[in-house]
Design an enzyme around this catalytic site. Sequence first.
Site, short mmCIF file in Angstrom:
data_model
loop_
_atom_site.label_atom_id
_atom_site.label_comp_id
_atom_site.label_asym_id
_atom_site.label_seq_id
_atom_site.Cartn_x
_atom_site.Cartn_y
_atom_site.Cartn_z
N LYS B 79 -3.87 0.02 4.50
CA LYS B 79 -3.39 0.35 3.15
C LYS B 79 -4.49 1.12 2.42
O LYS B 79 -5.68 0.81 2.56
CB LYS B 79 -3.05 -0.95 2.41
CG LYS B 79 -2.35 -0.71 1.07
CD LYS B 79 -1.99 -2.04 0.38
CE LYS B 79 -1.24 -1.82 -0.93
NZ LYS B 79 -0.91 -3.10 -1.59
N SER B 154 3.88 -3.35 -3.23
CA SER B 154 3.21 -2.07 -3.21
C SER B 154 2.77 -1.61 -1.81
O SER B 154 2.55 -0.43 -1.60
CB SER B 154 1.96 -2.13 -4.10
OG SER B 154 1.00 -3.00 -3.56
N SER B 178 3.04 -8.06 -2.88
CA SER B 178 2.92 -6.70 -2.34
C SER B 178 2.85 -6.60 -0.82
O SER B 178 2.97 -5.51 -0.28
CB SER B 178 1.69 -6.01 -2.94
OG SER B 178 2.00 -5.52 -4.22
#
Lengths: 481, 492
Positions: B79, B154, B178
């Site tokens: 990420k 996210s 997330s």
Amino acid sequence: MSRSDYEVIIGLEVHAELSTKTKIFCSCPTEFGGAPNTHTCPICMAMPGTLPVLNEKVVEYAVKAGLATNCEISRNSKNDRKNYYYPDLPKSYQISQFDQPLCEHGYVEIETEEGKKKIRLTRIHIEEDAGKLNHDDFGGGSLVDLNRAGVPLIEIVSEPDIRSAQEAEAYMRKLKSILEYIEVSDCKMQEGSLRADVNVSVKKKTDTKLGTRTEMKNMNSFRSIVRAIEYEVERQIDVLEDGGKIDQETLRWDDVSGKTFSMRDKEDAQDYRYFPDPDLVAIKLSEEYIENIKNTLPELPESRKQRYLEQYNLSEKDANIITASKYLSDLFESAIEVCNNPKAVNNWIISDISRILNETETEPIAIPFDGNQLGKLVVLIDKGTISSSIGKKVLEELFENPRDPEDIIKEKGWIQISDEGAIKEVVSKILEANPQSVADFRAGKDRALGFLVGQAMKETKGKANPKMLNEMFLEELKRGI
Amino acid sequence: MEITELTVHELQEKLKNKELTITEITKAYVNRINEKEKDVDAFVTTLTEEALQKAEELQSKMNSGEITGDFAGIPIGIKDNICTKGIKTTCSSRMLENFVSPYNATVMEKINSENLINLGKLNMDEFAMGSSTEYSYFKTTKNPWNLNKVPGGSSGGSAAAVAANMVPWALGSDTGGSIRQPASFCGVVGLKPTYGLISRYGLVAFASSLDQIGPITKDVKDCCMLLNLIAGHDEKDTTSEDMPKKDYTKCLKNDVKGLKIGVPKEFFGDGINQEVKTRLENIIEEYKNLGAEIEEFSLDIAQYALATYYIIACAEASSNLGRFDGIRYGYRTPEFSNLKELYKKSRSEGFGEEVKRRIILGTYVLSSGYYDAYYKKAQQVRTLVMNEFDKAFEKYDVILTPTAPTGAFDIGEKSNNPLEMYLADICTVSVNIAGLPAISIPVALNSEGMPVGMQLIGNRFKEETILNAAYTIEKKLKFREKYKPEFKGGAK
């Protein structure tokens, strides 16, 4: 109304840089100086994703300071974020302590004209220093140097117990002395490692309510603290006498003009939005931890002073001067170990050494020679190897280029003449050259002896043994009667 | 079976038996990325060239015996809020569009020392604020099951990349859901570990007291393995717990007999889609059949969790994001006449709408005069939430809830309605508030053909319990064997 109808209320917030080897939240060195941004790492430069780790030495030093100033030490404490924007503050918040400082409710004692007085401490908390902005001579903007960012500080907040500029100075000197003794800060005011924010207000003695205060930030010499307070007190009284009112504001003291100025860039009261720093765990101190620090606390100035009065018979005044500075006091003690003559060492420190420090505006910490060298100097005089006037020259040499006093006198040829034959020769020569003085002495003018000895000293460039000179002159002069 | 369809433990097996080489595996993934990235938009930065080169190196070192290790040559995706030295770390923000970190996050140090191959940095909502990955400054990631739908957020890039077989596994971060919510939307496994299990050093902070890095994988066993890789105390993060290292694969017993599962009725009430409820009720039946003891109970405090979460998360974010001021790194406005303008313009232009919304909200709740009513109150409620969970865990080993109130929604459906977007986190935030571990695994498809996720919440540092419970139902349901993303729809 007259000035004496007013009471002055002063409180100090003193910042002291702690002399830990590394910064408060990373392992960068705390050393002063260094090329810009060389004492930095991703953590103190606030690179994204970095986290602080509290340096345990900082807590230890702050607890020491708290214990040395009679504070209660909090068993549970924490770090908070103080949020504001400035280019020298890379995280846009300063990690400080808000509602749970490490130390609270302390006091220090100062000497005033009316005797001893306690100044209460509200709190001592730990926090990080900010970086520095340098003017860019080439680009015209400002350049950020983060070497100082993250250097550990303690902030010592006093109650508004101080009533004059002199008391403020005495308080500041006392704090400096204590911090030096417990060796948590080197307190170099010129380098900014000890500085004060001074809060001043005045009120009529008959009023019960405090007046509005103003704050002068970052004062870093005793002299400017005294001058700034005196100026600000006058200014505030003038404003009130003219029917005006004092604005609560932050002022800048200008040493050159000797005036305070309003800092215009501070618009409204800042809202720092303090909240507990979620990156750091709470600080929990055990009884044992605090007890251990208490037991390792060194002798403090007050108790050293008492010891000097009893052990060495120093006068109260001299003992105050020597113990006010740990460096002077350490110098005193280590010199005595060498020469075993406290009176003489005391005299050297109080007179010649203090004079030279004053003349050169030097702090005791910057004295270049050590107690061993001072002690040897005293020994040389006591043994009669040199006279005390040569001693003064040796002291100057020690300030210039410190080395073994014996080497100095050998090198300079300052060894005292104590050879009887040599002294006799000088005495005869001076007597011959000064018949008038001889006549004066014989006519009962004792002062003439002093003159003759002086001439002999001049002749020998101060090296003749003064005691022997005296005796021999007397002997010769009396013989002729 | 295609190489990219294999789990990591299957890849390991084939590497060990010399059925595959590191180079073959990496090439297969690079080809897959080249094929699917245009549809999915999962990456902010791809490292395909570097990966191939690294694969060659590792293969020859492997051949010469210079390196060994179970993870050497296994690809991974990261990420884009986890700092990677020498590689851009953008947080999907204009603010950090060209930011290259000078250091590695602790999890990256661990991954690099095990010689995994980084395939690239994965898209996300800007600074991890959002639930759909639509708030990325660069691109909107699509859901591999239906390209017209969001992957969740996210960590949408991470979940979509794993679902689309563009990476075998990935790291995400979870502040309020997330990892779990996008895992649920994309039909993969996502674990939010206990707060303090994984070092946060090098994770660009959103909300420090809630953030946690975690694995997104194809199955539960891979999840355990990736957790093994990244867990552990780090002296650079004082909030990381110092405890003995565990091997999480050892807890996979495929047995839940006697396991006490609590089902909080508040998580099956209004606001939860009926289809999600029905699917999960079936799973509860399955657990019963497997010998688990199920009991409904009330977790009343949970209704306050969302409000509490948004106050605490935004408060911390408003302070954490202050450092993006245009002074030292990141975006700086080209023209300004004074310091204040430099700050104002850099931050106005560098941050997106959602980030600014949260900074403003967070600044407000910390302001003097409002602090007690909002931030302080939220911290008090946080303690109550923790207490309520503590009480529940006196009775139950695991708490079972939906991961999200709905399946994946359409792109554009909620992006202009912040409140509705916030509701996507309603099932996940209380876990972060209480610092607990929770896993999401896919359990069914809804009538739109989109995955439905189940969340299992465990007590602090009891990852093993939820991993085993998830593993057991995974074995029973065989979701991966039955369903595959089909890349339906899409404009392209």
